[in-house]
Design a protein around this motif. Structure first.
Motif, mmCIF file in Angstrom:
data_model
loop_
_atom_site.group_PDB
_atom_site.id
_atom_site.type_symbol
_atom_site.label_atom_id
_atom_site.label_comp_id
_atom_site.label_asym_id
_atom_site.label_seq_id
_atom_site.Cartn_x
_atom_site.Cartn_y
_atom_site.Cartn_z
ATOM 1 N N LYS A 1 0.820 -1.209 0.000
ATOM 2 C CA LYS A 1 0.000 0.000 0.000
ATOM 3 C C LYS A 1 0.854 1.259 0.000
ATOM 4 C CE LYS A 1 -3.353 -2.086 2.999
ATOM 5 N NZ LYS A 1 -3.788 -1.932 4.384
ATOM 6 N N ASP A 2 1.963 1.214 0.769
ATOM 7 C CA ASP A 2 2.793 2.406 0.867
ATOM 8 C C ASP A 2 3.632 2.633 -0.387
ATOM 9 O OD1 ASP A 2 2.047 3.378 3.281
ATOM 10 O OD2 ASP A 2 3.995 3.200 4.248
ATOM 11 N N ARG B 1 5.633 4.616 11.343
ATOM 12 C CA ARG B 1 6.693 4.424 10.340
ATOM 13 C C ARG B 1 7.226 5.789 9.916
ATOM 14 N NH1 ARG B 1 1.797 2.461 8.295
ATOM 15 N NH2 ARG B 1 1.141 3.187 6.243
ATOM 16 N N ASN C 1 9.287 12.021 5.780
ATOM 17 C CA ASN C 1 8.266 11.085 5.290
ATOM 18 C C ASN C 1 6.979 11.189 6.102
ATOM 19 O OD1 ASN C 1 8.916 9.664 7.651
ATOM 20 N ND2 ASN C 1 8.773 7.671 6.656
ATOM 21 N N TYR C 2 6.868 12.281 6.873
ATOM 22 C CA TYR C 2 5.672 12.433 7.704
ATOM 23 C C TYR C 2 5.168 13.870 7.669
ATOM 24 C CZ TYR C 2 9.299 14.189 10.804
ATOM 25 O OH TYR C 2 10.357 14.897 11.317
ATOM 26 N N TYR D 1 2.394 11.979 11.125
ATOM 27 C CA TYR D 1 1.597 10.990 10.397
ATOM 28 C C TYR D 1 2.299 10.669 9.079
ATOM 29 C CZ TYR D 1 -2.615 8.476 9.150
ATOM 30 O OH TYR D 1 -3.508 7.493 8.826
ATOM 31 N N PRO D 2 2.463 9.374 8.768
ATOM 32 C CA PRO D 2 3.204 9.019 7.550
ATOM 33 C C PRO D 2 2.505 9.556 6.294
ATOM 34 C CG PRO D 2 2.750 7.059 8.889
ATOM 35 C CD PRO D 2 1.999 8.190 9.503
ATOM 36 N N ARG E 1 2.962 8.694 3.248
ATOM 37 C CA ARG E 1 2.557 7.600 2.357
ATOM 38 C C ARG E 1 1.217 6.997 2.766
ATOM 39 N NH1 ARG E 1 5.693 6.032 -1.508
ATOM 40 N NH2 ARG E 1 7.861 6.696 -1.551
ATOM 41 N N LYS E 2 0.954 7.026 4.062
ATOM 42 C CA LYS E 2 -0.335 6.491 4.537
ATOM 43 C C LYS E 2 -1.477 7.410 4.087
ATOM 44 C CE LYS E 2 -3.105 4.616 7.908
ATOM 45 N NZ LYS E 2 -3.695 3.341 7.652
ATOM 46 N N GLN F 1 -2.212 6.612 0.448
ATOM 47 C CA GLN F 1 -2.444 5.208 0.085
ATOM 48 C C GLN F 1 -3.614 4.986 -0.872
ATOM 49 O OE1 GLN F 1 -2.892 2.618 3.474
ATOM 50 N NE2 GLN F 1 -0.688 2.371 3.748
ATOM 51 N N TYR G 1 2.271 9.946 -6.278
ATOM 52 C CA TYR G 1 3.625 9.456 -6.054
ATOM 53 C C TYR G 1 4.262 10.307 -4.974
ATOM 54 C CZ TYR G 1 2.769 7.028 -10.368
ATOM 55 O OH TYR G 1 2.222 6.219 -11.316
ATOM 56 N N PHE G 2 4.897 9.659 -4.000
ATOM 57 C CA PHE G 2 5.628 10.417 -2.985
ATOM 58 C C PHE G 2 7.119 10.165 -3.155
ATOM 59 C CE2 PHE G 2 7.815 10.460 1.143
ATOM 60 C CZ PHE G 2 7.638 11.789 1.469
ATOM 61 N N ARG G 3 7.914 11.205 -3.005
ATOM 62 C CA ARG G 3 9.356 11.032 -2.960
ATOM 63 C C ARG G 3 9.928 11.846 -1.806
ATOM 64 N NH1 ARG G 3 8.079 7.525 -5.633
ATOM 65 N NH2 ARG G 3 8.850 6.808 -7.647
ATOM 66 N N LEU G 4 10.829 11.199 -1.061
ATOM 67 C CA LEU G 4 11.527 11.849 0.045
ATOM 68 C C LEU G 4 12.662 12.667 -0.571
ATOM 69 C CD1 LEU G 4 11.570 11.775 3.205
ATOM 70 C CD2 LEU G 4 13.255 9.959 3.013
#
Lengths: 441, 441
Positions: A196-197, A422, B48-49, B71-72, B74-75, B78, B84-87
């Protein structure tokens, strides 16, 4: 101020007991002494909190916040009489003058208790120590949490399938409870969270490898427990490598004694622990294997009347325990309690009682509904074992708030197949230069 | 791989929207675009949060775990389509080629949204920046938490009353919500926790000083709110210094424009925020005060059709807001939502709608049962305001688990007059050399 009382501990006309370490042993001992006004107690620790080490792997895998498995030592001591806490690191013991030297000054003691616990044992392999991850403290667990997450972010950035696989490959060395529990948690993350992530990553290719030098995992437990834990891990997709020893790891490639090798960005070393010798108490004859201090049945350090050791750092060699007691919470707690009684007996000029270990059994969890429990007369595995494991861990956690927060997290994680912590709060500054095309995040 | 697609984002035949920053604005915008399949969205953040900044002061003061207000990202994404996520950290924008340069490579965009937020504004005072503490990120808040606790441990080690007082002296510069809330929380710690945690220290001597350059605190709120907040703070024992400007701070002594000075081991700078200019978007004519990007009523950055800015970093100068909107969560959220609609209109070749700010009011909490709330037609202070404050903050927190954990902590803290996260997980390496007799812990 003279250096000898730089810690500003008032000199009472009571015997002074100095406890080094606020882990399971030190806290159990402090509790025994808490309501007695016959002694002055000074507790030293390099952290201002007690760590519930059995749940560190859940911090590393985002299942729990670090703060829920830590507890302020000052809060533990709040209601205790004649207790003093100092944030200090012990550097040396001078038994002849009954002085302990710390980074903030010196302190005299009447009785000294070393309850300093253990650290990761890399068995002298500095390459693995440098490139591998340990998981014995909260900062280490947080570093591992960051690294696991950073690896997946890195994996997204490469087109080289081989490198991507290496970034998603986890090698856990050591098939004890820590290694087993970490492997299980990673497997559940792979199944429940990664797809999912990271929808744009084929996370099915992520691998979790558990490497054990002996011929079974959980070798401190029953054959049944080992077998069942292996089944559980395999059902979760963990690769178990038995009779395998990792010999080197450069940050990318882990070699073993055979031709087997792993290309992996993460190697967690959970293959052993050892004591850290303290100057002045490091004579060869009092050190047992793994730098543990040899103690008699009263936990007195060999050759030192007024110095005691409990928990991981103590090695009480009896007929039943030729290697000393297992380096786990239970012996530490029980020794702490017994020593508490004995120190009061000493102060009252009574005879001390020898320590007798009551083996309450052991347990390990592999994952959701999957745990193994060995009690003395009853060994069981599966869902019920998993509930027992959770109940026992909640019970032994210090603090009502911690119990509630951990419980809330567990219920949430169970119901939602999720782990919300996470977070890369402090990035782990991993050097990815061994991986082509990888830039530093 | 060519550098231009080093982020491994697939090139779809959809317009690509790149959002820089996962704060209140970025997340509100992402949410608006979440179910539409007409665009591809790339969200970049250096963490990432998502951070719930209004509660950072509770992390600094041990009331909440950091993980409950993060809070993540990516969550969040989801269930979103084509996200698309990029750090990544953004380094430069090249508007002429519609390219954004990051530390992990370059990326093309069709529309770019800068939602990068703000950072602490020291107004060029590098000495204060070096020796003072900021509280805009989770790591900063954790550093402050460690420092506060370390100071008390240090205070125990000195016999010099003057130095001990300095170690227990807190100077908070800035009488906005952050400064007020932090001052109130510290006052409650002084009252409820310090006497129990440090029985061998006269913690009544601890001082909390709130320094405000203007003639009232909470100057963004009503006179009533300001007055009542002052009363609340004074009832908690906070010293309020109005019309006072701190000019320098060397880590021990804070000087002001008058003869007033503070000897204090801790100075928290909460006196202003500013944007961080991005290379390529830093032409003088598009920067407003505090490095904010001048935007029109559609949040378009001046002179750039395809580049937008929202939240703290955007300065929309209208007749009603000659200085732009307040740098707070609400304008960011509302601009994010409006821009989401507008980007979809753009893609559909429809006309955009100008942004209209709905002021929902503001609020600040001072402590237990003490808060001030200004709504449009209704201003109130005290216990009810405090409950409203808590309810609103719980409501705006992202994530069910976070809400439950925060709620549990608040109930516990309220009932027990306690804050259990007083943990020095990563020590803040404070240089105490200006304090005589002080050793490094």
């Amino acid at each position: 101020m003279s250096d000898i009382d730089a810690l500003n501990i008032p000199k009472l006309s009571l015997p002074r007991i100095v406890i080094v370490g606020g882990g399971f042993g030190g806290v159990a001992l402090a509790k025994k002494l808490s309501k007695k006004k016959e002694v002055q107690v000074v507790l030293l620790d390099k952290n201002n909190y007690h760590t519930f080490q059995p749940l560190l792997y859940q911090v590393s895998t985002g299942g729990l916040e670090p703060d829920s498995i830590a507890y302020p030592i000052r809060k533990i001591l709040q209601d205790y009489s004649n207790f003093y806490f100092r944030l200090a690191e012990v550097q040396q013991v001078k038994p002849e003058s009954k002085v302990i030297v710390t980074n903030i000054g010196q302190l005299t003691y009447d009785y000294l208790v070393i309850a300093a616990g253990s650290t990761t044992n890399f068995f002298g392999n500095t390459e693995i120590e440098l490139n591998g991850m340990a998981m014995k403290t909260i900062p280490q667990s947080l570093n591992l949490r960051s690294l696991i997450l950073e690896n997946f972010e890195q994996a997204l950035l490469t087109d080289d399938l081989h490198e991507r696989d290496a970034l998603m490959n986890f090698v856990i060395v050591g098939g004890g409870p820590t290694g087993v529990e970490l492997a299980g948690a990673l497997a559940e993350i792979k199944k429940g969270i990664l797809p999912k992530d990271y929808p744009d990553l084929d996370t099915r290719r992520a691998q979790i490898n558990l490497v054990q030098s002996g011929d079974r995992i959980l070798k401190g437990m029953s054959d049944n427990a080992s077998k069942k834990a292996e089944d559980f891990l395999e059902s979760l997709g963990v690769n178990i490598w038995k009779n395998t020893r990792v010999t080197t790891y450069d940050g990318k490639t882990a070699l073993t004694k055979t031709e087997l090798k792993f290309e992996a960005a993460t190697l967690v070393w959970a293959a052993g622990v050892k004591g850290v010798p303290i100057a002045g108490l490091d004579a060869k004859e009092i050190l047992a294997g793994g730098n543990r201090l040899k103690v008699n049945e009263f936990n007195q350090v060999m050759g030192h009347d007024r110095i005691f050791a409990i928990g991981d750092i103590a090695c009480m060699q009896t007929d039943a325990t030729p290697q000393g007691h297992p380096m786990m919470a239970q012996p530490a707690i029980q020794q702490g309690r017994n020593l508490g009684e004995n120190l009061l007996r000493l102060v009252r000029d009574e005879a001390m009682e020898p320590f007798v270990y009551k083996d309450k059994g052991s347990m390990a969890t592999v994952g959701r509904n999957k745990a193994v429990v060995d009690l003395k007369n009853y060994k069981f595995q599966g869902v019920f074992a998993w509930f027992v494991w959770m109940f026992i861990h909640l019970f032994f956690l210090i603090g009502f708030r911690n119990r509630v927060v951990v419980f809330v997290n567990w219920v949430y994680n169970y119901v939602r197949f999720d782990r919300e912590a996470r977070l890369i709060i402090r990035p782990y500054q991993r050097d990815y230069s061994l991986f082509k095309n990888q830039k530093t995040l």
